[in-house]
Design a protein around this motif. Sequence first.
Motif, PDB file in Angstrom:
ATOM      1  N   LYS A 189       1.018  -1.224  -0.165  1.00  0.00           N
ATOM      2  CA  LYS A 189      -0.009  -0.107  -0.037  1.00  0.00           C
ATOM      3  C   LYS A 189       0.582   1.130   0.004  1.00  0.00           C
ATOM      4  O   LYS A 189       0.546   2.203  -0.796  1.00  0.00           O
ATOM      5  CB  LYS A 189      -1.001  -0.108   1.269  1.00  0.00           C
ATOM      6  CG  LYS A 189      -1.813   1.191   1.235  1.00  0.00           C
ATOM      7  CD  LYS A 189      -3.077   1.102   2.196  1.00  0.00           C
ATOM      8  CE  LYS A 189      -3.843   2.178   2.174  1.00  0.00           C
ATOM      9  NZ  LYS A 189      -4.853   2.158   3.336  1.00  0.00           N
ATOM     10  N   GLU A 190       1.854   1.322   0.818  1.00  0.00           N
ATOM     11  CA  GLU A 190       2.798   2.566   0.990  1.00  0.00           C
ATOM     12  C   GLU A 190       3.379   2.910  -0.285  1.00  0.00           C
ATOM     13  O   GLU A 190       3.650   4.000  -0.834  1.00  0.00           O
ATOM     14  CB  GLU A 190       3.612   2.234   2.017  1.00  0.00           C
ATOM     15  CG  GLU A 190       3.013   2.602   3.323  1.00  0.00           C
ATOM     16  CD  GLU A 190       2.189   4.215   3.642  1.00  0.00           C
ATOM     17  OE1 GLU A 190       2.712   4.912   3.172  1.00  0.00           O
ATOM     18  OE2 GLU A 190       1.064   4.018   3.795  1.00  0.00           O
ATOM     19  N   MET A 191       3.715   1.694  -0.894  1.00  0.00           N
ATOM     20  CA  MET A 191       4.579   1.897  -2.354  1.00  0.00           C
ATOM     21  C   MET A 191       3.568   2.322  -3.323  1.00  0.00           C
ATOM     22  O   MET A 191       3.923   3.189  -4.012  1.00  0.00           O
ATOM     23  CB  MET A 191       5.191   0.526  -2.984  1.00  0.00           C
ATOM     24  CG  MET A 191       6.334   0.288  -1.910  1.00  0.00           C
ATOM     25  SD  MET A 191       7.008  -1.405  -2.256  1.00  0.00           S
ATOM     26  CE  MET A 191       7.969  -0.946  -3.874  1.00  0.00           C
ATOM     27  N   LEU A 192       2.322   1.846  -3.391  1.00  0.00           N
ATOM     28  CA  LEU A 192       1.464   2.323  -4.329  1.00  0.00           C
ATOM     29  C   LEU A 192       0.978   4.006  -4.050  1.00  0.00           C
ATOM     30  O   LEU A 192       0.759   4.821  -4.981  1.00  0.00           O
ATOM     31  CB  LEU A 192       0.040   1.520  -4.213  1.00  0.00           C
ATOM     32  CG  LEU A 192       0.319   0.063  -4.783  1.00  0.00           C
ATOM     33  CD1 LEU A 192      -1.029  -0.940  -4.467  1.00  0.00           C
ATOM     34  CD2 LEU A 192       0.757   0.049  -6.132  1.00  0.00           C
ATOM     35  N   LEU A 193       1.074   4.134  -2.896  1.00  0.00           N
ATOM     36  CA  LEU A 193       0.305   5.514  -2.402  1.00  0.00           C
ATOM     37  C   LEU A 193       1.667   6.539  -2.835  1.00  0.00           C
ATOM     38  O   LEU A 193       1.498   7.588  -3.639  1.00  0.00           O
ATOM     39  CB  LEU A 193       0.436   5.895  -1.067  1.00  0.00           C
ATOM     40  CG  LEU A 193      -1.051   5.161  -0.265  1.00  0.00           C
ATOM     41  CD1 LEU A 193      -1.068   5.107   1.116  1.00  0.00           C
ATOM     42  CD2 LEU A 193      -2.088   5.764  -0.995  1.00  0.00           C
ATOM     43  N   GLN A 194       3.043   6.102  -2.676  1.00  0.00           N
ATOM     44  CA  GLN A 194       4.052   6.969  -3.191  1.00  0.00           C
ATOM     45  C   GLN A 194       4.192   6.935  -4.591  1.00  0.00           C
ATOM     46  O   GLN A 194       4.524   8.142  -5.169  1.00  0.00           O
ATOM     47  CB  GLN A 194       5.493   6.283  -2.691  1.00  0.00           C
ATOM     48  CG  GLN A 194       6.566   7.247  -2.717  1.00  0.00           C
ATOM     49  CD  GLN A 194       6.364   8.736  -2.305  1.00  0.00           C
ATOM     50  OE1 GLN A 194       6.264   8.762  -1.080  1.00  0.00           O
ATOM     51  NE2 GLN A 194       6.816   9.710  -3.046  1.00  0.00           N
ATOM     52  N   LYS A 195       3.907   5.873  -5.496  1.00  0.00           N
ATOM     53  CA  LYS A 195       3.614   6.074  -7.050  1.00  0.00           C
ATOM     54  C   LYS A 195       2.717   6.994  -7.268  1.00  0.00           C
ATOM     55  O   LYS A 195       2.950   7.965  -8.220  1.00  0.00           O
ATOM     56  CB  LYS A 195       3.604   4.772  -7.333  1.00  0.00           C
ATOM     57  CG  LYS A 195       3.371   4.588  -8.837  1.00  0.00           C
ATOM     58  CD  LYS A 195       3.225   3.438  -9.509  1.00  0.00           C
ATOM     59  CE  LYS A 195       3.020   3.373 -10.783  1.00  0.00           C
ATOM     60  NZ  LYS A 195       2.628   2.008 -11.447  1.00  0.00           N
ATOM     61  N   ALA A 196       1.631   7.074  -6.593  1.00  0.00           N
ATOM     62  CA  ALA A 196       0.306   7.957  -6.976  1.00  0.00           C
ATOM     63  C   ALA A 196       1.057   9.599  -6.770  1.00  0.00           C
ATOM     64  O   ALA A 196       0.881  10.485  -7.443  1.00  0.00           O
ATOM     65  CB  ALA A 196      -0.862   7.590  -6.114  1.00  0.00           C
ATOM     66  N   ARG A 197       1.595   9.579  -5.685  1.00  0.00           N
ATOM     67  CA  ARG A 197       2.002  10.823  -5.245  1.00  0.00           C
ATOM     68  C   ARG A 197       3.149  11.583  -6.385  1.00  0.00           C
ATOM     69  O   ARG A 197       3.178  12.598  -6.576  1.00  0.00           O
ATOM     70  CB  ARG A 197       2.604  11.158  -3.895  1.00  0.00           C
ATOM     71  CG  ARG A 197       1.433  10.949  -2.825  1.00  0.00           C
ATOM     72  CD  ARG A 197       1.969  11.202  -1.406  1.00  0.00           C
ATOM     73  NE  ARG A 197       2.821  10.132  -0.866  1.00  0.00           N
ATOM     74  CZ  ARG A 197       2.418   9.207  -0.060  1.00  0.00           C
ATOM     75  NH1 ARG A 197       1.187   9.242   0.223  1.00  0.00           N
ATOM     76  NH2 ARG A 197       3.329   8.247   0.166  1.00  0.00           N
ATOM     77  N   ASP A 198       4.164  10.613  -6.657  1.00  0.00           N
ATOM     78  CA  ASP A 198       5.165  10.872  -7.538  1.00  0.00           C
ATOM     79  C   ASP A 198       4.396  11.017  -8.635  1.00  0.00           C
ATOM     80  O   ASP A 198       5.236  11.866  -9.726  1.00  0.00           O
ATOM     81  CB  ASP A 198       6.254   9.933  -7.735  1.00  0.00           C
ATOM     82  CG  ASP A 198       6.873   9.402  -6.518  1.00  0.00           C
ATOM     83  OD1 ASP A 198       6.970  10.050  -5.771  1.00  0.00           O
ATOM     84  OD2 ASP A 198       7.617   8.279  -6.498  1.00  0.00           O
TER      85      ASP A 198
END
Length: 122
Positions: A58-67
Motif C-alpha cells: 500500500k505505501e509503495m502504491l501511495l508513493q507512486k500515486a504521489r510521484d
Amino acid sequence: MCTGSRACIEACPYGVIQFDAVRRKAHKCDLCHDRVVAGELPVCAEVCMTDAITFGEKEMLLQKARDLGREIDRKKSAMSIIYLKPLPKNTLARASSRAAPGSSGGPAARAAGAGRRRRCSP
C-alpha cells in the motif's frame, strides 16, 4: 467441497465464480496467490493496459500515486483499495508518460510484457 454441480455459479450475485472443466471444480479469484508468492504480479494487474488495476504494498502504491501527482480519493478508498481522483480531460496521456522508465504502469513496461498474456488459473 465442490461437487461440480455449478449451483454456486448460478447463485453468486457477483458473477465471479468460474468453472474449471478439466478439474470439474468451481473457483474464484485468489489474486494469483501462487504468482504473488513467487514474486510476480497477479495476471489482472500485469495485463491491465489502462493501469486501472495495480498490485503491491500500500505505501509503495501511495508513493507512486504521489510521484505521478495524483490525488487520492479518501472517501472511496478502503483498507486495501486505493482510489485516485479522476484526471481532468486530456491529461491521461501526460500522466502515464510521467512514469519512470521501466516502472510498472508506463507504456515501456507494458511493451516489454506485450504478448505475455496469461490466463488466470486456479
